[in-house]
Design a protein around this motif. Structure first.
Motif, PDB file in Angstrom:
ATOM      1  N   ARG A   1       2.372  46.731  49.174  1.00  0.00           N
ATOM      2  CA  ARG A   1       1.598  45.616  49.707  1.00  0.00           C
ATOM      3  C   ARG A   1       2.085  45.237  51.103  1.00  0.00           C
ATOM      4  O   ARG A   1       3.240  45.425  51.445  1.00  0.00           O
ATOM      5  N   ARG A   2       1.156  44.702  51.903  1.00  0.00           N
ATOM      6  CA  ARG A   2       1.467  44.198  53.242  1.00  0.00           C
ATOM      7  C   ARG A   2       1.034  42.732  53.302  1.00  0.00           C
ATOM      8  O   ARG A   2      -0.143  42.412  53.110  1.00  0.00           O
ATOM      9  N   ASN A   3       1.956  41.849  53.574  1.00  0.00           N
ATOM     10  CA  ASN A   3       1.648  40.425  53.659  1.00  0.00           C
ATOM     11  C   ASN A   3       1.016  40.082  55.007  1.00  0.00           C
ATOM     12  O   ASN A   3       1.588  40.397  56.065  1.00  0.00           O
ATOM     13  N   PHE A   4      -0.142  39.423  54.961  1.00  0.00           N
ATOM     14  CA  PHE A   4      -0.738  38.874  56.174  1.00  0.00           C
ATOM     15  C   PHE A   4      -0.215  37.450  56.360  1.00  0.00           C
ATOM     16  O   PHE A   4      -0.124  36.681  55.410  1.00  0.00           O
ATOM     17  N   LEU A   5       0.132  37.124  57.590  1.00  0.00           N
ATOM     18  CA  LEU A   5       0.863  35.898  57.889  1.00  0.00           C
ATOM     19  C   LEU A   5      -0.060  34.697  58.003  1.00  0.00           C
ATOM     20  O   LEU A   5      -1.167  34.809  58.545  1.00  0.00           O
ATOM     21  N   PRO A   6       0.374  33.528  57.523  1.00  0.00           N
ATOM     22  CA  PRO A   6      -0.468  32.323  57.595  1.00  0.00           C
ATOM     23  C   PRO A   6      -0.633  31.840  59.030  1.00  0.00           C
ATOM     24  O   PRO A   6       0.296  31.925  59.840  1.00  0.00           O
ATOM     25  N   ARG A   7      -1.817  31.322  59.303  1.00  0.00           N
ATOM     26  CA  ARG A   7      -2.160  30.782  60.624  1.00  0.00           C
ATOM     27  C   ARG A   7      -2.722  29.373  60.448  1.00  0.00           C
ATOM     28  O   ARG A   7      -3.111  28.977  59.345  1.00  0.00           O
ATOM     29  N   PRO A   8      -2.786  28.601  61.524  1.00  0.00           N
ATOM     30  CA  PRO A   8      -3.358  27.259  61.393  1.00  0.00           C
ATOM     31  C   PRO A   8      -4.764  27.302  60.804  1.00  0.00           C
ATOM     32  O   PRO A   8      -5.545  28.216  61.081  1.00  0.00           O
ATOM     33  N   ASP A   9      -5.073  26.323  59.959  1.00  0.00           N
ATOM     34  CA  ASP A   9      -6.374  26.280  59.285  1.00  0.00           C
ATOM     35  C   ASP A   9      -7.501  26.097  60.303  1.00  0.00           C
ATOM     36  O   ASP A   9      -7.437  25.230  61.180  1.00  0.00           O
ATOM     37  N   ARG A  10      -8.545  26.932  60.155  1.00  0.00           N
ATOM     38  CA  ARG A  10      -9.750  26.802  60.976  1.00  0.00           C
ATOM     39  C   ARG A  10     -10.945  27.154  60.106  1.00  0.00           C
ATOM     40  O   ARG A  10     -10.825  27.945  59.158  1.00  0.00           O
ATOM     41  N   PRO A  11     -12.124  26.620  60.400  1.00  0.00           N
ATOM     42  CA  PRO A  11     -13.317  26.864  59.564  1.00  0.00           C
ATOM     43  C   PRO A  11     -13.949  28.221  59.844  1.00  0.00           C
ATOM     44  O   PRO A  11     -15.022  28.324  60.423  1.00  0.00           O
TER      45      PRO A  11
END
Length: 378
Positions: A117-127
């Motif tokens: 698995r490859r983790n995608f990194l969290p980013r600031p919430d946007r719609p």
């Protein structure tokens, strides 16, 4: 494919659309007491005949039991050739062709495959869709102790298969593992928004907490996060995990972060790729997969042959050591026998020169027999 979900309305449709477009024939879903729009979303796929949805209540996180049950249904009701065990936030990506192409190319003697698995990194919430916002990932994802993130498993159906917690491995039948050959990887999106992350931490953590029989390793990380949440530290934890623009720029420069838009590109154009089974590049893709996989399988066979040869060599060396030990024992016995024979010869010489022996017919006959016996053993 099997899928265990609970309040996954933000991602379950994307997951189903993606994997069905990649050649998955049918998805067996266990809805573990969802209270959001997840049941209604699943119902639409049920009506199209692409999903079998099971409803399961209760807070306990009996993941192994539920996924194993779905694996049995895949065998008995769907007659599946392969079963992928998936989570709603995971997307199985074929590096060549489609998932159907990759699994069709695996020879019959191989019964399971583990995929990293490859983790995608969290980013600031946007719609915007998560796959358009979360486009940066780790080159290699590690767990909390610095080892590669636990892989996920797919396997050929078998009535005795038991899927382990987390879908990381299977137990039961002796299904020979195939090398991944870099043909598959899993895109993992565990942190898509704070609300989603908090909901998952609470649901899964309490689910593990309520399990009556649970080994210390099962759910360990989830229970730690649940405690962070109860200590009012989860929002701070989430904020600390978000990758800002400056960190992204530096990470791309030093290679610790990778820009990866593959899922975004696929999802935006999936309507054009829906008919994957008859696409014009299908035969060529399968031929390339078969050649790539064959190289990995040949390497695996060579490795097994080498291990077998080394095992045989170890047995031969052990037998040689045993033979040498036996030879040493025989040599010592022979030396002792020669010493004893020499002493006997000396004794017979003394007896032969004795007047007592010469005057006694019985002693003389005994001396002659002993002398003849020792002479015959030369």
């Amino acid at each position: 494919m099997t899928l265990l979900v609970r309040n996954e309305a933000d991602i379950v449709q994307a997951n189903l659309d993606y994997h069905l477009a990649q050649g998955v024939d049918h998805v067996i879903v266990t809805d573990h007491g969802s209270s959001d729009e997840t049941p209604e979303m699943l119902r639409a796929y049920e009506e199209r005949g692409t999903v079998t949805a099971l409803r399961d209540e209760g807070e306990e996180h009996h993941q192994s039991m539920r996924v194993t049950r779905m694996a049995r249904i895949a065998l008995t009701q769907q007659r599946a050739d392969w079963v992928i065990h998936n989570d709603a936030d995971e997307f199985w990506w074929p590096l060549v062709g489609t998932l159907r192409d990759v699994f069709a190319a695996i020879p019959r003697e191989y019964g399971q495959i583990e995929v990293q698995r490859r983790n995608f990194l969290p980013r600031p919430d946007r719609p915007e869709p998560f796959y358009s916002r979360l486009i940066y990932r780790e080159p290699q994802s590690l767990n909390g102790i610095g080892r590669p993130l636990e892989p996920k498993v797919a396997h050929r159906p078998h009535p005795d298969v038991v899927v382990a917690p987390g879908n990381h491995w299977i137990s039961g039948p002796d299904l020979r593992p195939a090398p991944a050959a870099e043909l598959l990887e899993i895109f993992h999106y565990p942190m898509r928004s704070y609300e989603q992350f908090e909901r998952k931490v609470v649901q899964v953590g309490i689910g593990y907490e309520k399990l009556e029989y649970r080994s210390p390793e099962v759910g360990r990380d989830q229970l730690k996060l649940l405690q962070v949440c109860r200590d009012d530290g989860l929002r701070k934890y989430y904020a600390g995990a978000i990758i800002e623009d400056t960190a992204i720029e530096q990470g791309i420069k030093d290679g610790s972060i990778v820009l990866d838009r593959r899922l975004e590109t696929f999802m935006q154009g999936r309507s054009e790729l829906a008919a994957t089974r008859r696409r014009p590049d299908g035969p060529a893709s399968r031929a390339l997969i078969a050649r790539t996989l064959r190289a990995a399988l040949d390497a695996d066979a060579a490795k097994r042959a080498s291990e077998h040869a080394q095992a045989q060599l170890a047995v031969a060396e052990a037998q040689l050591a045993e033979a040498r030990a036996e030879n040493g024992a025989l040599t010592r016995r022979l030396a002792a026998t020669r010493t004893w024979r020499g002493s006997l010869v000396n004794l017979l010489g003394v007896m032969g020169g004795s007047s007592l022996v010469r005057r006694s017919p019985r002693l003389l006959r005994l001396w002659q027999r002993l002398s003849g016996s020792v002479a015959g053993r030369r």
